[in-house]
Design a protein around this motif. Structure first.
Motif, short mmCIF file in Angstrom:
data_model
loop_
_atom_site.label_atom_id
_atom_site.label_comp_id
_atom_site.label_asym_id
_atom_site.label_seq_id
_atom_site.Cartn_x
_atom_site.Cartn_y
_atom_site.Cartn_z
N UNK A 223 36.91 6.53 -25.01
CA UNK A 223 36.47 7.74 -24.33
C UNK A 223 37.02 8.97 -25.05
N UNK A 224 36.13 9.94 -25.29
CA UNK A 224 36.53 11.14 -26.02
C UNK A 224 36.12 12.37 -25.20
N UNK A 225 37.04 13.32 -25.05
CA UNK A 225 36.75 14.58 -24.38
C UNK A 225 36.77 15.70 -25.42
N UNK A 226 35.93 16.71 -25.20
CA UNK A 226 35.79 17.79 -26.16
C UNK A 226 35.99 19.14 -25.46
N UNK A 227 36.57 20.07 -26.20
CA UNK A 227 36.64 21.44 -25.69
C UNK A 227 36.82 22.42 -26.85
N UNK A 228 36.22 23.58 -26.64
CA UNK A 228 36.35 24.69 -27.58
C UNK A 228 37.39 25.64 -26.99
N UNK A 229 38.43 25.91 -27.76
CA UNK A 229 39.54 26.71 -27.25
C UNK A 229 39.87 27.83 -28.22
N UNK A 261 32.88 14.82 -21.53
CA UNK A 261 33.60 13.57 -21.78
C UNK A 261 32.57 12.51 -22.12
N UNK A 262 32.74 11.85 -23.25
CA UNK A 262 31.76 10.87 -23.73
C UNK A 262 32.45 9.58 -24.15
N UNK A 280 30.90 26.01 -34.51
CA UNK A 280 32.17 25.45 -34.94
C UNK A 280 32.00 23.94 -35.06
N UNK A 281 32.71 23.31 -35.98
CA UNK A 281 32.60 21.87 -36.13
C UNK A 281 33.91 21.25 -36.57
N UNK A 282 34.04 19.94 -36.28
CA UNK A 282 35.26 19.23 -36.63
C UNK A 282 34.95 17.75 -36.77
N UNK A 283 35.46 17.15 -37.82
CA UNK A 283 35.31 15.70 -38.01
C UNK A 283 36.40 14.99 -37.21
N UNK A 284 36.04 13.83 -36.67
CA UNK A 284 37.03 13.03 -35.94
C UNK A 284 36.65 11.55 -36.03
N UNK A 285 37.59 10.71 -35.72
CA UNK A 285 37.38 9.26 -35.77
C UNK A 285 37.63 8.64 -34.40
N UNK A 286 36.76 7.74 -34.00
CA UNK A 286 36.92 7.00 -32.75
C UNK A 286 37.51 5.63 -33.07
N UNK A 287 38.64 5.34 -32.44
CA UNK A 287 39.32 4.06 -32.60
C UNK A 287 39.19 3.28 -31.30
N UNK A 288 38.78 2.02 -31.37
CA UNK A 288 38.56 1.21 -30.17
C UNK A 288 39.79 1.18 -29.29
N UNK A 289 39.59 1.49 -28.02
CA UNK A 289 40.66 1.40 -27.05
C UNK A 289 41.61 2.57 -27.03
N UNK A 290 41.39 3.56 -27.88
CA UNK A 290 42.29 4.72 -27.93
C UNK A 290 41.52 5.95 -27.46
N UNK A 291 41.71 6.36 -26.22
CA UNK A 291 41.06 7.56 -25.69
C UNK A 291 41.72 8.79 -26.30
#
Length: 299
Positions: A223-229, A261-262, A280-291
C-alpha cells in the motif's frame, strides 16, 4: 504464490384419424369392466421417500446445511423441469406418488442429482446421495507475512477447465477472506485481488472430499500513500491530480485527491502530481509487504 492446507411427446396416433360421417356404423358396446379398486388406490397412494446425503461414502449422514429439490422429469412449457417439492436442513422425507422423479441435493455450491423411481407395489428404500464435497477457505498476505485488510481483499472462484471461447466459467465472485465455501471435490482456479489497481494473483487449488482446504495467497504488492507538500512531513496540498505510471510508461492509476492511497504490485513507478499549472514527479519503488508514503515537494 500459494500455501494450502489441506439432471417429446408425439401425437402420431391422431395423424391418421379418419373423419366420421353419418353412414358409418359404430360397433356395439357389449361389456364394460370396471377398474380394480385396489389398482386405482395403488396408483393414487403416495409413498414415503427418505433421503440422506453424505460428504463422502464413509462419512455419516449430514444433519444441516442441505437443500433438497424434487423435479418432474417432464419439462414444462418454459423448457424447465417443474419443481414438485423442496426441503431444507438435514435428511428429508417426501410423500411421492408412484412415478419417476429427479432428486437434487445441494450443499453450498456442491451438489448431486439422481433419478428416482417410486414403484406402485413396493416401498422405496432410503436414498443415500454422496456429494463428494469439501470446503475451501481463502486468505492472503502481502509479501511473506504482512496482514491485508479484509476490506481490500476479494476472491473469485472459476472452474479449472477452459470453455470453447477460451474462458473459464465463473462459479463464485467477490468472496471475502476466511469465508468457508462448499464445493464439489476437484481443482479450482482462484483469482485474488488486493486493492483495485494491478495487484492480482492467480492460483489453482485442489479441494478434497470431506476436508476443509485452507489456502493462503501471497501477494507481491503493498500500500502506497501520496501527497504533495511544501515541506517534508508537511500537510498535503489540496486540489492535486495524480497519475501513477509504470517504468514502461503505462498509466496504472489516476486520482484527484490531496492524499490518495493505492495498492500497487511491486515494481518501479513514477508519481506525477498536477497542481494548478505546475507538474511535479518522483520515481519510487514498490516492495512487497512494505507499505510506504511517497512525498513530492514543491520546488
Amino acid at each position: 504464490m500459494l500455501a494450502a492446507g489441506h439432471v417429446s411427446f408425439a401425437q402420431e396416433a391422431f395423424e391418421t384419424f379418419k373423419q366420421l360421417n353419418s353412414s358409418t356404423k359404430m360397433p356395439k358396446i357389449k361389456a364394460f369392466t370396471a377398474p380394480d379398486p385396489a389398482a386405482l388406490a395403488a396408483m393414487t397412494q403416495t409413498r414415503s421417500v427418505k433421503l440422506e446425503a453424505k460428504l463422502t461414502d464413509k462419512a455419516p449422514p449430514m444433519n444441516a446445511g442441505l437443500s433438497w429439490r424434487v423435479f418432474s422429469p417432464i419439462p414444462g412449457s418454459d423448457g424447465k423441469l417443474p419443481l414438485l417439492a423442496s426441503a431444507e436442513g438435514g435428511s428429508a422425507d417426501f410423500q411421492l406418488a408412484p412415478g419417476d422423479y429427479f432428486v437434487n441435493v445441494s450443499f453450498g455450491r456442491a451438489g448431486a442429482t439422481k433419478k428416482l423411481t417410486v414403484a406402485v407395489d413396493k416401498d422405496v428404500d432410503t436414498q443415500v446421495m454422496v456429494l463428494n464435497a469439501g470446503g475451501l477457505s481463502l486468505s492472503a498476505t502481502s509479501g511473506t507475512d504482512t496482514q491485508i485488510s479484509d476490506k481490500q481483499l476479494t476472491f473469485d472462484i472459476y472452474s479449472s477447465e477452459m470453455a470453447e471461447n477460451g474462458e473459464r466459467r465463473l462459479m463464485l465472485a467477490d468472496i471475502r477472506p476466511n469465508t468457508i465455501v462448499r464445493l464439489n471435490a476437484g481443482t479450482y482456479h482462484v483469482v485474488s485481488e488486493y486493492g483495485s489497481i494491478n495487484a492480482v494473483v492467480r492460483a489453482d487449488i485442489k479441494v478434497e472430499a470431506g476436508e476443509l482446504t485452507e489456502a493462503t495467497i501471497q501477494h507481491r504488492a503493498s500500500q502506497v500513500s501520496f501527497k504533495l507538500v511544501s515541506d517534508e512531513g508537511g500537510e498535503a496540498i489540496a486540489d492535486t491530480a495524480w497519475s501513477i505510471v509504470t517504468s514502461g510508461g503505462d498509466i496504472v492509476a489516476e486520482s484527484v485527491s490531496a492524499f490518495p492511497v493505492m495498492v500497487l504490485s511491486e515494481g518501479q513507478y513514477t508519481a506525477i502530481a498536477r497542481n494548478k499549472d505546475e507538474i511535479f514527479q518522483k520515481d519510487f519503488e514498490v516492495v512487497a509487504g512494505v507499505n510506504q508514503d511517497v512525498e513530492l515537494l514543491l520546488d
